[in-house]
Each structure stands twice: as structure tokens, then as C-alpha cells.
Design an enzyme around this catalytic site. Structure first.
Site, mmCIF file in Angstrom:
data_model
loop_
_atom_site.group_PDB
_atom_site.id
_atom_site.type_symbol
_atom_site.label_atom_id
_atom_site.label_comp_id
_atom_site.label_asym_id
_atom_site.label_seq_id
_atom_site.Cartn_x
_atom_site.Cartn_y
_atom_site.Cartn_z
ATOM 1 N N ASP A 146 0.859 -1.191 0.000
ATOM 2 C CA ASP A 146 0.000 0.000 0.000
ATOM 3 C C ASP A 146 0.891 1.235 0.000
ATOM 4 O O ASP A 146 1.893 1.278 0.723
ATOM 5 C CB ASP A 146 -0.908 0.014 1.233
ATOM 6 C CG ASP A 146 -1.964 -1.083 1.185
ATOM 7 O OD1 ASP A 146 -2.411 -1.417 0.085
ATOM 8 O OD2 ASP A 146 -2.338 -1.602 2.255
ATOM 9 N N ASP A 167 -6.884 -1.772 -4.678
ATOM 10 C CA ASP A 167 -7.942 -1.493 -3.697
ATOM 11 C C ASP A 167 -8.980 -0.537 -4.275
ATOM 12 O O ASP A 167 -10.183 -0.696 -4.047
ATOM 13 C CB ASP A 167 -7.349 -0.885 -2.424
ATOM 14 C CG ASP A 167 -6.413 -1.824 -1.694
ATOM 15 O OD1 ASP A 167 -6.586 -3.056 -1.821
ATOM 16 O OD2 ASP A 167 -5.507 -1.339 -1.009
#
Length: 197
Positions: A146, A167
């Protein structure tokens, strides 16, 4: 072979017939997966180059900051799922994600090619699933990378969990599916009302 000749082939059940003409699913997701993996690689490499002495999880680069919104690049690895949940359940999550990918392909196969919006939304979710599964199978600790982090001070102080392109694809796709289901429910309710009146 029957007495009347060979049994007819159910063409609707063949893989070619199931997936033919479904460009709205097949065209969007490969470039989105490439974008996801490329953006993760570039961001993590950039942060490593800028801050080689810092531990990876402590690397953060401010892209812009205003009184309302702040955007930072980070190098965080998430072995769990959304918002850092299930940190100790990586293997179970990988199995569930693989099952979800197979289930999604079955769902695509059963979706008529005329339902382009449905197929496009499924393509978004599929791209996100593949992008994060790639990290599960190739990255250290099977963790997903991330790197996008947003925070702010208005209307109250807030800090959104770090995320990635995959995501985003899953979130947009899931919201799209919910909206489609709501629209179909309304259409069904209207049709029932017209029949009963």
C-alpha cells in the site's frame, strides 16, 4: 452416439461461447493490473531511493498538503485485508481471494454479453483481486503493498488507511455492483406494481 446420431453439442456451455463477446470484462482489467503493479514498484523504489536509511515502514513522502487535505506516499505492507484487519490470517485470505477469482469468472460466464456495465464492473473487481493476489504470492511476508495515504483536518482530524490502485478498483467495482443491484430492485418493484395494478 445414439440411434438417431450424435448428441447435439450445447454450445452455450462451451468456454468459447461463455466468454465470447465480453470485451467489457476482458479489455479493462489487464491494463489496470499493469498500472497497479507498476505504481507499487515505482512508489516503493522512489521512497527507498529518497530515504535509504529509514526502515521501509517509516518512509513517507509528502506530495501535497493543504489546510483541508494531505497526500503522502508511504511504503506499507499489509498482510491482512481492508483497513489492516485480519493481520494474522494471510493464508486464509489468499485462499478466499483465489476462490473469489474463480467465482468471479463463473459469474462473468453467466452474465449476458449485453450487460456491458455489469461486465465492466466485474472487470474492475477482477483487476483489483489479481493485483493484490500477485503481491500475496510474490512479496515478503505475502503482504500487499500500500502506498497512497490521505489525511486531513476538516471537518475533524481524519486519517484514511493507506491503499493502492487494486484497492481502488475493488472499491469502485463493489460500489458499482451495489448501485446496480439497487437499480434492479427498483425496476423489479415497479414491474410488480404495474402487474398488480
Amino acid at each position: 452416439m445414439s440411434a438417431t446420431g450424435p448428441a447435439p453439442v450445447d454450445r452455450a456451455a462451451t468456454p468459447r461461447a461463455l466468454f465470447a463477446g465480453k470485451r467489457w470484462f476482458w479489455l479493462p482489467w489487464p491494463p489496470l493490473v499493469v498500472l497497479d503493479l507498476w505504481s507499487k514498484q515505482v512508489s516503493f523504489a522512489f521512497l527507498a531511493e529518497q530515504m535509504p536509511a529509514r526502515p521501509e515502514a517509516a518512509r513517507s513522502y509528502n506530495v501535497f498538503s493543504t489546510s483541508v487535505l494531505q497526500f503522502d506516499l508511504v511504503a506499507w505492507r499489509n498482510p491482512g485485508t481492508i483497513w489492516g484487519l485480519f493481520q494474522d490470517g494471510t493464508l486464509a485470505l489468499m485462499v478466499l481471494r483465489c476462490c473469489a477469482v474463480v467465482g468471479m469468472l463463473w459469474f462473468v460466464a453467466s452474465t449476458p454479453r449485453q450487460n456491458r456495465l455489469n461486465l465492466g464492473i466485474l472487470g474492475l473487481i477482477f483487476a483489483g483481486a489479481i493485483g493484490n493476489l500477485y503481491d500475496n504470492f510474490t512479496e515478503v511476508g505475502r503482504a500487499v503493498r500500500d502506498f497512497l495515504r490521505f489525511s486531513g483536518q476538516w471537518p475533524v482530524a481524519w486519517d484514511f488507511p493507506a491503499f493502492n490502485v487494486a484497492d481502488s478498483c475493488i472499491t469502485v467495482g463493489a460500489c458499482g455492483l451495489i448501485l446496480l443491484m439497487l437499480r434492479e430492485d427498483r425496476a423489479s418493484a415497479r414491474a410488480r406494481k404495474q402487474v398488480s395494478s
